[in-house]
Scaffold this motif. Structure first.
Motif, PDB file in Angstrom:
ATOM      1  N   HIS A 212       0.822  -1.209   0.000  1.00  0.00           N
ATOM      2  CA  HIS A 212       0.000   0.000   0.000  1.00  0.00           C
ATOM      3  C   HIS A 212       0.861   1.267   0.000  1.00  0.00           C
ATOM      4  O   HIS A 212       1.890   1.333   0.674  1.00  0.00           O
ATOM      5  CB  HIS A 212      -0.922   0.028   1.223  1.00  0.00           C
ATOM      6  CG  HIS A 212      -1.793  -1.171   1.343  1.00  0.00           C
ATOM      7  ND1 HIS A 212      -2.760  -1.496   0.414  1.00  0.00           N
ATOM      8  CD2 HIS A 212      -1.848  -2.144   2.293  1.00  0.00           C
ATOM      9  CE1 HIS A 212      -3.368  -2.604   0.781  1.00  0.00           C
ATOM     10  NE2 HIS A 212      -2.828  -3.024   1.908  1.00  0.00           N
ATOM     11  N   ARG A 213       0.398   2.263  -0.731  1.00  0.00           N
ATOM     12  CA  ARG A 213       0.999   3.597  -0.714  1.00  0.00           C
ATOM     13  C   ARG A 213       0.004   4.580  -0.114  1.00  0.00           C
ATOM     14  O   ARG A 213      -1.190   4.499  -0.359  1.00  0.00           O
ATOM     15  CB  ARG A 213       1.341   4.076  -2.122  1.00  0.00           C
ATOM     16  CG  ARG A 213       2.502   3.382  -2.783  1.00  0.00           C
ATOM     17  CD  ARG A 213       3.353   4.382  -3.555  1.00  0.00           C
ATOM     18  NE  ARG A 213       4.035   5.282  -2.647  1.00  0.00           N
ATOM     19  CZ  ARG A 213       4.577   6.452  -3.022  1.00  0.00           C
ATOM     20  NH1 ARG A 213       4.474   6.863  -4.276  1.00  0.00           N
ATOM     21  NH2 ARG A 213       5.188   7.217  -2.144  1.00  0.00           N
ATOM     22  N   PRO A 214       0.479   5.567   0.652  1.00  0.00           N
ATOM     23  CA  PRO A 214      -0.421   6.611   1.139  1.00  0.00           C
ATOM     24  C   PRO A 214      -0.786   7.575   0.013  1.00  0.00           C
ATOM     25  O   PRO A 214      -0.104   7.630  -1.024  1.00  0.00           O
ATOM     26  CB  PRO A 214       0.418   7.316   2.207  1.00  0.00           C
ATOM     27  CG  PRO A 214       1.832   7.122   1.743  1.00  0.00           C
ATOM     28  CD  PRO A 214       1.862   5.760   1.099  1.00  0.00           C
ATOM     29  N   ALA A 215      -1.855   8.330   0.217  1.00  0.00           N
ATOM     30  CA  ALA A 215      -2.238   9.344  -0.766  1.00  0.00           C
ATOM     31  C   ALA A 215      -1.120  10.378  -0.901  1.00  0.00           C
ATOM     32  O   ALA A 215      -0.525  10.800   0.093  1.00  0.00           O
ATOM     33  CB  ALA A 215      -3.537  10.015  -0.330  1.00  0.00           C
ATOM     34  N   HIS A 216      -0.852  10.806  -2.120  1.00  0.00           N
ATOM     35  CA  HIS A 216       0.255  11.720  -2.372  1.00  0.00           C
ATOM     36  C   HIS A 216       0.053  12.445  -3.685  1.00  0.00           C
ATOM     37  O   HIS A 216      -0.760  12.037  -4.524  1.00  0.00           O
ATOM     38  CB  HIS A 216       1.594  10.973  -2.384  1.00  0.00           C
ATOM     39  CG  HIS A 216       1.624   9.844  -3.377  1.00  0.00           C
ATOM     40  ND1 HIS A 216       1.066   8.604  -3.132  1.00  0.00           N
ATOM     41  CD2 HIS A 216       2.142   9.769  -4.638  1.00  0.00           C
ATOM     42  CE1 HIS A 216       1.234   7.819  -4.186  1.00  0.00           C
ATOM     43  NE2 HIS A 216       1.887   8.505  -5.108  1.00  0.00           N
ATOM     44  N   VAL A 217       0.814  13.519  -3.873  1.00  0.00           N
ATOM     45  CA  VAL A 217       0.807  14.303  -5.116  1.00  0.00           C
ATOM     46  C   VAL A 217       2.255  14.448  -5.562  1.00  0.00           C
ATOM     47  O   VAL A 217       3.115  14.893  -4.796  1.00  0.00           O
ATOM     48  CB  VAL A 217       0.179  15.699  -4.917  1.00  0.00           C
ATOM     49  CG1 VAL A 217       0.178  16.470  -6.231  1.00  0.00           C
ATOM     50  CG2 VAL A 217      -1.235  15.593  -4.348  1.00  0.00           C
ATOM     51  N   HIS A 218       2.533  14.048  -6.813  1.00  0.00           N
ATOM     52  CA  HIS A 218       3.888  14.084  -7.365  1.00  0.00           C
ATOM     53  C   HIS A 218       4.205  15.439  -7.993  1.00  0.00           C
ATOM     54  O   HIS A 218       3.321  16.092  -8.570  1.00  0.00           O
ATOM     55  CB  HIS A 218       4.031  13.051  -8.483  1.00  0.00           C
ATOM     56  CG  HIS A 218       4.006  11.634  -8.027  1.00  0.00           C
ATOM     57  ND1 HIS A 218       5.131  10.971  -7.589  1.00  0.00           N
ATOM     58  CD2 HIS A 218       2.997  10.726  -7.979  1.00  0.00           C
ATOM     59  CE1 HIS A 218       4.817   9.727  -7.286  1.00  0.00           C
ATOM     60  NE2 HIS A 218       3.527   9.550  -7.509  1.00  0.00           N
ATOM     61  N   PHE A 219       5.512  15.801  -7.963  1.00  0.00           N
ATOM     62  CA  PHE A 219       5.967  17.038  -8.598  1.00  0.00           C
ATOM     63  C   PHE A 219       7.352  16.864  -9.210  1.00  0.00           C
ATOM     64  O   PHE A 219       8.225  16.208  -8.629  1.00  0.00           O
ATOM     65  CB  PHE A 219       6.064  18.178  -7.577  1.00  0.00           C
ATOM     66  CG  PHE A 219       4.765  18.585  -6.961  1.00  0.00           C
ATOM     67  CD1 PHE A 219       3.943  19.530  -7.578  1.00  0.00           C
ATOM     68  CD2 PHE A 219       4.355  18.032  -5.754  1.00  0.00           C
ATOM     69  CE1 PHE A 219       2.747  19.904  -7.004  1.00  0.00           C
ATOM     70  CE2 PHE A 219       3.167  18.397  -5.174  1.00  0.00           C
ATOM     71  CZ  PHE A 219       2.347  19.337  -5.795  1.00  0.00           C
ATOM     72  N   LYS A 228      16.984  20.353 -10.835  1.00  0.00           N
ATOM     73  CA  LYS A 228      15.617  19.848 -10.920  1.00  0.00           C
ATOM     74  C   LYS A 228      15.266  19.088  -9.649  1.00  0.00           C
ATOM     75  O   LYS A 228      16.061  18.294  -9.142  1.00  0.00           O
ATOM     76  CB  LYS A 228      15.459  18.941 -12.141  1.00  0.00           C
ATOM     77  CG  LYS A 228      14.049  18.418 -12.357  1.00  0.00           C
ATOM     78  CD  LYS A 228      13.957  17.605 -13.634  1.00  0.00           C
ATOM     79  CE  LYS A 228      12.552  17.097 -13.890  1.00  0.00           C
ATOM     80  NZ  LYS A 228      12.472  16.340 -15.168  1.00  0.00           N
ATOM     81  N   LEU A 229      14.063  19.321  -9.151  1.00  0.00           N
ATOM     82  CA  LEU A 229      13.587  18.650  -7.938  1.00  0.00           C
ATOM     83  C   LEU A 229      12.516  17.630  -8.307  1.00  0.00           C
ATOM     84  O   LEU A 229      11.544  17.956  -8.998  1.00  0.00           O
ATOM     85  CB  LEU A 229      13.002  19.677  -6.970  1.00  0.00           C
ATOM     86  CG  LEU A 229      12.301  19.117  -5.722  1.00  0.00           C
ATOM     87  CD1 LEU A 229      13.298  18.420  -4.808  1.00  0.00           C
ATOM     88  CD2 LEU A 229      11.568  20.227  -4.979  1.00  0.00           C
ATOM     89  N   THR A 230      12.704  16.406  -7.858  1.00  0.00           N
ATOM     90  CA  THR A 230      11.696  15.354  -7.978  1.00  0.00           C
ATOM     91  C   THR A 230      11.186  15.077  -6.570  1.00  0.00           C
ATOM     92  O   THR A 230      11.968  14.684  -5.693  1.00  0.00           O
ATOM     93  CB  THR A 230      12.287  14.071  -8.569  1.00  0.00           C
ATOM     94  OG1 THR A 230      12.809  14.348  -9.874  1.00  0.00           O
ATOM     95  CG2 THR A 230      11.232  12.975  -8.673  1.00  0.00           C
ATOM     96  N   THR A 231       9.894  15.292  -6.341  1.00  0.00           N
ATOM     97  CA  THR A 231       9.394  15.142  -4.985  1.00  0.00           C
ATOM     98  C   THR A 231       7.905  14.836  -5.000  1.00  0.00           C
ATOM     99  O   THR A 231       7.290  14.685  -6.063  1.00  0.00           O
ATOM    100  CB  THR A 231       9.705  16.409  -4.156  1.00  0.00           C
ATOM    101  OG1 THR A 231       9.503  16.138  -2.770  1.00  0.00           O
ATOM    102  CG2 THR A 231       8.839  17.584  -4.585  1.00  0.00           C
ATOM    103  N   GLN A 232       7.319  14.741  -3.830  1.00  0.00           N
ATOM    104  CA  GLN A 232       5.875  14.560  -3.689  1.00  0.00           C
ATOM    105  C   GLN A 232       5.481  15.007  -2.298  1.00  0.00           C
ATOM    106  O   GLN A 232       6.304  14.991  -1.370  1.00  0.00           O
ATOM    107  CB  GLN A 232       5.453  13.110  -3.925  1.00  0.00           C
ATOM    108  CG  GLN A 232       6.071  12.112  -2.994  1.00  0.00           C
ATOM    109  CD  GLN A 232       5.781  10.656  -3.361  1.00  0.00           C
ATOM    110  OE1 GLN A 232       5.009   9.997  -2.705  1.00  0.00           O
ATOM    111  NE2 GLN A 232       6.430  10.174  -4.410  1.00  0.00           N
ATOM    112  N   ILE A 233       4.232  15.433  -2.150  1.00  0.00           N
ATOM    113  CA  ILE A 233       3.712  15.713  -0.813  1.00  0.00           C
ATOM    114  C   ILE A 233       2.729  14.601  -0.462  1.00  0.00           C
ATOM    115  O   ILE A 233       2.062  14.048  -1.339  1.00  0.00           O
ATOM    116  CB  ILE A 233       3.050  17.098  -0.719  1.00  0.00           C
ATOM    117  CG1 ILE A 233       1.895  17.256  -1.723  1.00  0.00           C
ATOM    118  CG2 ILE A 233       4.085  18.202  -0.930  1.00  0.00           C
ATOM    119  CD1 ILE A 233       0.532  17.297  -1.119  1.00  0.00           C
TER     120      ILE A 233
END
Length: 303
Positions: A212-219, A228-233
């Motif tokens: 399972h993965r928690p809910a998140h938003v990629h950027f 360049k930044l690869t991240t998610q909240i």
């Protein structure tokens, strides 16, 4: 077999080369083979077990699940930690933490100026408004940065891979204004799980783990002259927030969520039901020659 015998065998394999080939590739493959042979010997791995593992990886390739197995085994998080260490050695510290990209980015999302609506209006999920700035390490705005954003719908599915969704649903590229500001309207994402009884699920089961993965938003966040930044909240109230099978949750990437239900707030925001708001600023490092590139070359979907 004794290790000396294994080493002699591997040397014979390597000496079978009729050309130099690529020295780096040759050294890496030889090292991986040595560790694999040692592992087979140490654990007395039987041929049926070996071919079962090969078939699982082949199945993962056919079903597109290698992109899930890599983060599920912690490999992608490990690469992030190595990148963090390389930046520290180059004198870069602070900034927004990086975290895993995952396998579900799709290139070519529509470009919007300063603000965007990500959802197509067909998902009845909780409305989400998110806004913030892109800043440099001194806290100054980074004008006209590019904020690429993508996330799952309220069922945990991503457009392009989920053919029931419209093209580029919940995917946009946003060019910030002169003050580095961005904002978008979307819906609250849902966490997801690896495909039931798929290759990743079966492997994790053997490891005694969930998928399972928690809910998140990629950027992806980028600008000329910056790394360049690869991240998610991550969404703070998700039950898997700190139990992510892909090890993507990191301190500094769990923003507060404000929720609104007063009629005047609904009218002001143009929605008909309670909604959530997140404010989050991204801090980028300026390009630094001693640090390895922050641009990762890998196969990605292209719509």
């Amino acid at each position: 077999m004794e290790r000396a015998d294994i080493d002699a065998l591997l040397q014979r394999f390597d000496q079978a080369a009729i050309a130099d080939g690529n020295p780096r590739t040759r050294a890496i493959v030889n090292r991986l083979l040595r560790e694999l042979f040692y592992t087979i010997e140490d654990f007395d791995i039987q041929p049926s077990e070996f071919w079962s593992a090969v078939e699982l990886l082949a199945e993962a390739g056919r079903s597109g699940e290698l992109g899930l197995i890599v983060p599920g085994l912690g490999l992608e998080h490990y690469l992030d930690l190595r990148a963090d260490e390389a930046e520290r050695r180059a004198g870069l510290s602070g900034g927004t933490p990086r975290t895993i990209e995952g396998p579900l980015y799709v290139a070519g999302a529509p470009l919007c100026e300063c603000e965007a609506r990500l959802d197509d209006g067909k998902d009845d999920g909780e409305p989400l408004f998110m806004r913030g700035q892109v800043l440099d390490s001194a806290g100054q705005p980074v004008p006209h940065a590019l904020v690429e954003v993508w996330h799952a719908n309220s069922l945990g599915n991503y457009s392009y891979f989920d053919k029931t969704q419209s093209d580029f649903n919940l995917r946009r590229s946003i060019r910030t204004d002169a003050q580095g500001r961005y904002r978008f309207r979307s819906i609250m994402p849902c966490g997801y799980s690896v495909p039931p009884q798929g290759a990743t699920d079966r492997l994790l089961e053997q490891l005694g783990r969930h998928g399972h993965r928690p809910a998140h938003v990629h950027f992806f966040v980028s600008a000329p002259g910056f790394r360049k930044l690869t991240t998610q909240i991550n969404i703070q109230d998700d039950p898997y927030l700190w139990d992510d099978f892909a090890f993507g949750s990191r301190e500094g990437l769990v923003p507060d969520i404000e929720r609104f239900s007063a009629p005047e707030e609904l009218r002001r925001s143009g929605v008909s039901k309670p909604f959530a708001r997140i404010e989050f600023n991204f801090t980028l490092h300026r390009a630094a020659a001693p640090a390895p590139s922050s641009e990762v070359s890998r196969a990605r979907a292209q719509a």
